[in-house]
Write a protein that holds these residues in place. Structure first.
Motif, short mmCIF file in Angstrom:
data_model
loop_
_atom_site.label_atom_id
_atom_site.label_comp_id
_atom_site.label_asym_id
_atom_site.label_seq_id
_atom_site.Cartn_x
_atom_site.Cartn_y
_atom_site.Cartn_z
N ASN A 11 51.45 51.78 13.97
CA ASN A 11 50.50 51.97 12.88
C ASN A 11 49.09 51.96 13.46
OD1 ASN A 11 48.92 51.94 10.58
ND2 ASN A 11 50.09 50.35 9.55
N ALA A 12 48.41 53.09 13.42
CA ALA A 12 47.08 53.20 14.02
C ALA A 12 46.03 52.39 13.27
CB ALA A 12 46.65 54.66 14.08
N ALA A 13 46.36 51.92 12.06
CA ALA A 13 45.42 51.14 11.27
C ALA A 13 45.48 49.65 11.57
CB ALA A 13 45.66 51.37 9.78
N ASP A 14 46.42 49.23 12.42
CA ASP A 14 46.54 47.81 12.74
C ASP A 14 45.32 47.31 13.50
OD1 ASP A 14 48.95 47.55 11.50
OD2 ASP A 14 50.16 47.63 13.33
N ASP A 15 45.07 46.02 13.39
CA ASP A 15 44.00 45.37 14.13
C ASP A 15 44.21 45.61 15.63
OD1 ASP A 15 42.28 43.61 15.42
OD2 ASP A 15 42.63 41.97 14.01
N PRO A 16 43.23 46.17 16.33
CA PRO A 16 43.41 46.43 17.76
C PRO A 16 43.81 45.22 18.57
CG PRO A 16 41.44 47.54 16.94
CD PRO A 16 41.93 46.65 15.83
N GLU A 17 43.42 44.04 18.10
CA GLU A 17 43.75 42.84 18.84
C GLU A 17 45.24 42.57 18.91
OE1 GLU A 17 42.19 38.21 19.09
OE2 GLU A 17 42.17 39.23 17.15
N THR A 18 45.97 42.99 17.87
CA THR A 18 47.41 42.72 17.80
C THR A 18 48.24 43.99 17.62
OG1 THR A 18 47.20 42.32 15.41
CG2 THR A 18 47.09 40.40 16.88
N ALA A 19 47.60 45.14 17.69
CA ALA A 19 48.31 46.40 17.48
C ALA A 19 49.37 46.62 18.56
CB ALA A 19 47.34 47.57 17.46
N GLY A 20 50.44 47.25 18.19
CA GLY A 20 51.50 47.57 19.15
C GLY A 20 52.67 48.22 18.45
N TRP A 21 53.64 48.64 19.22
CA TRP A 21 54.82 49.28 18.67
C TRP A 21 55.68 48.25 17.94
CZ3 TRP A 21 55.98 54.40 18.45
CH2 TRP A 21 55.22 55.27 19.23
N GLN A 22 56.09 48.60 16.73
CA GLN A 22 56.92 47.74 15.89
C GLN A 22 58.38 48.18 16.00
OE1 GLN A 22 55.77 47.84 11.77
NE2 GLN A 22 57.67 46.90 11.07
N ARG A 23 59.26 47.24 16.29
CA ARG A 23 60.69 47.54 16.41
C ARG A 23 61.36 47.31 15.06
NH1 ARG A 23 65.42 44.61 17.40
NH2 ARG A 23 66.97 45.65 18.74
N ILE A 24 61.95 48.38 14.50
CA ILE A 24 62.60 48.31 13.19
C ILE A 24 64.11 48.45 13.39
CG2 ILE A 24 62.74 49.29 10.88
CD1 ILE A 24 59.99 50.61 11.42
N MET A 25 64.85 47.42 13.06
CA MET A 25 66.32 47.49 13.07
C MET A 25 66.76 48.08 11.73
SD MET A 25 69.26 46.75 14.62
CE MET A 25 69.24 45.30 15.69
N CYS A 26 67.27 49.30 11.77
CA CYS A 26 67.50 50.07 10.54
C CYS A 26 68.88 49.78 9.94
CB CYS A 26 67.32 51.56 10.81
SG CYS A 26 65.66 51.97 11.39
N THR A 27 69.07 48.54 9.52
CA THR A 27 70.36 48.12 8.98
C THR A 27 70.23 47.39 7.64
OG1 THR A 27 70.22 46.03 10.22
CG2 THR A 27 71.35 47.88 11.30
N SER A 28 69.06 47.45 7.02
CA SER A 28 68.85 46.73 5.77
C SER A 28 69.34 47.55 4.58
CB SER A 28 67.36 46.41 5.59
OG SER A 28 67.12 45.86 4.30
N ALA A 29 70.26 46.99 3.83
CA ALA A 29 70.84 47.71 2.70
C ALA A 29 69.81 48.06 1.65
CB ALA A 29 71.95 46.86 2.07
N ASP A 30 68.78 47.26 1.50
CA ASP A 30 67.77 47.49 0.48
C ASP A 30 66.66 48.41 0.93
OD1 ASP A 30 69.08 45.73 -1.25
OD2 ASP A 30 68.03 43.99 -0.42
#
Length: 394
Positions: free
Chosen positions: A302-321
């Motif tokens: 997300n390019a809008a994240d705070d540069p201090e903590t920005a980074g690639w987010q790992r999403i485990m795509c197994t949530s039923a909801d």
């Protein structure tokens, strides 16, 4: 159980015959479908092997006569899982007989045949599906949803590659290495998947191929007595060699309809790689990346994240909801595998056949024809050493 049933005839009993059979066995058990698939008839060439396969995988009948089966009034869906050069005659005959038709990818061995299939589908009442099964992976389907919601904004780059390393010089001259049966090599086998993935995820079309390279590294291979029914297996040896008449690799640059650029690379000679089907999309507001070898995970920036903590987010795509298809399967983080892509794709097709909106859009014959146009443009660019506008490839 749904009130309506759909009798299926599957043509083909090798690698894809197994994956499709497994999908028909499982799809109605995990998804609540508007129509129930019935495994009615298996069609293949060898009578004894066909009967044995049918018994093992749960098909009610076995036949060696595909022309008779596609005209059978008891059949509602014909699934073509045979080498590429047979797709057109089988699929067109089934469409003309009023059937729904599913077909393995690439749609055909040539653009002319793909066009005929598209036109036949346009005239027919039945629904069509092309088995670009990676659309059935929850993470790739989530990527498509995220892009459609605008999370990436304007698309700048797509880089897609499909790297396999199994086709070394000791692999025999199977049908996948013959132009008369396969049409193309890694390009149609693997490149079709990443072209479809790019079109699917971004919602954009390739408008121009801006340079391409095609290479066949292994010019001759040993002729086997028969094929073992998997990707690289032959049975016996004739002691003779024959010419390889398809590519081992194709790589090309392209422009997209939204103004972005793309790179595509497909090869079966990427030593050290097994099934590295990868795509990364970089946009104005963010980026996504996915690798089938870790198929349950989508990476998001997300390019809008705070540069201090920005980074690639790992999403485990197994949530039923939250994630596509996950509601039908296991508890969170109990991951899916290769076969589930086919089951999920089949669920979407039966949803469409039953008059429902599919959970994830699957490619019909017209959609797959657009991918075939890009395959053709890349080969034209490589062979003519020229840029090719897709408006010229029809």
């Amino acid at each position: 159980m749904a009130d309506k049933q759909c009798n299926v005839a599957l043509i083909g009993s090798k690698f894809m015959g197994k994956t499709h059979s497994n999908a028909y066995l499982k799809v109605g058990k995990f998804f609540d479908l508007p129509v129930d698939p019935v495994m009615h008839t298996l069609v293949a060439r060898d009578p004894d092997a066909t009967a044995s396969f049918a018994k093992r995988w749960g098909w009610q009948h076995a036949s060696t006569d595909w022309e008779k089966v596609v005209r059978d009034d008891d059949i509602q869906l014909v699934d073509v899982a045979t080498p590429n050069n047979t797709h057109a005659p089988m699929a067109i005959a089934a469409l003309e007989a009023g059937k729904h038709v599913a077909c393995e990818k690439p749609l055909a061995s040539t653009l002319d045949e793909a066009r005929q299939m598209r036109d036949a589908a346009a005239k027919a009442d039945g629904k069509t599906l092309t088995w670009f099964s990676y659309r059935g992976c929850p993470a790739l389907a989530l990527a498509q949803r995220m892009v459609a919601k605008g999370k990436l904004g304007r698309i700048y780059h797509v880089r897609a590659n499909y790297l396999q390393g199994w086709a070394g010089p000791d692999v025999p001259l199977l049908w996948r290495f013959k132009g008369e049966t396969a049409g193309s090599g890694a390009h149609g086998d693997l490149g079709a998947h990443i072209i479809d993935a790019a079109r699917f995820v971004t919602g954009e079309e390739v408008t121009e191929v801006c340079g391409s390279v095609e290479e066949t590294f292994i010019k001759e291979r040993e002729i086997p007595e028969g094929e073992a029914g998997n990707i690289k297996g032959g049975t016996g040896s004739t002691g003779k060699k024959g010419p390889v008449t398809v590519d081992d690799t194709v790589a090309f640059l392209a422009r997209l309809s939204g103004g972005g650029v793309a790179t595509f690379e497909a090869t079966r000679m990427a030593t050290g790689n097994q099934n590295a089907n990868r795509i990364e999309v970089n946009g104005e507001h963010g980026a996504i990346r996915w690798d089938f070898e870790n198929m349950n995970v989508l990476w998001y920036f997300n390019a809008a994240d705070d540069p201090e903590t920005a980074g690639w987010q790992r999403i485990m795509c197994t949530s039923a909801d939250a994630h596509p298809y996950a509601h039908a399967w296991w508890p969170d983080a109990h991951v899916l595998g290769y076969e589930h892509g086919f089951i999920n794709a089949a669920a979407c097709f039966f949803q469409e056949i039953g008059g429902e909106k599919p959970e994830v859009p699957m490619p019909d014959f017209n959609d797959a024809y657009q991918t075939q146009r890009v395959l053709e443009a890349a080969l034209l660019a490589a062979r003519n050493r020229a840029w090719v506008n897709l408006n010229e490839v029809k």
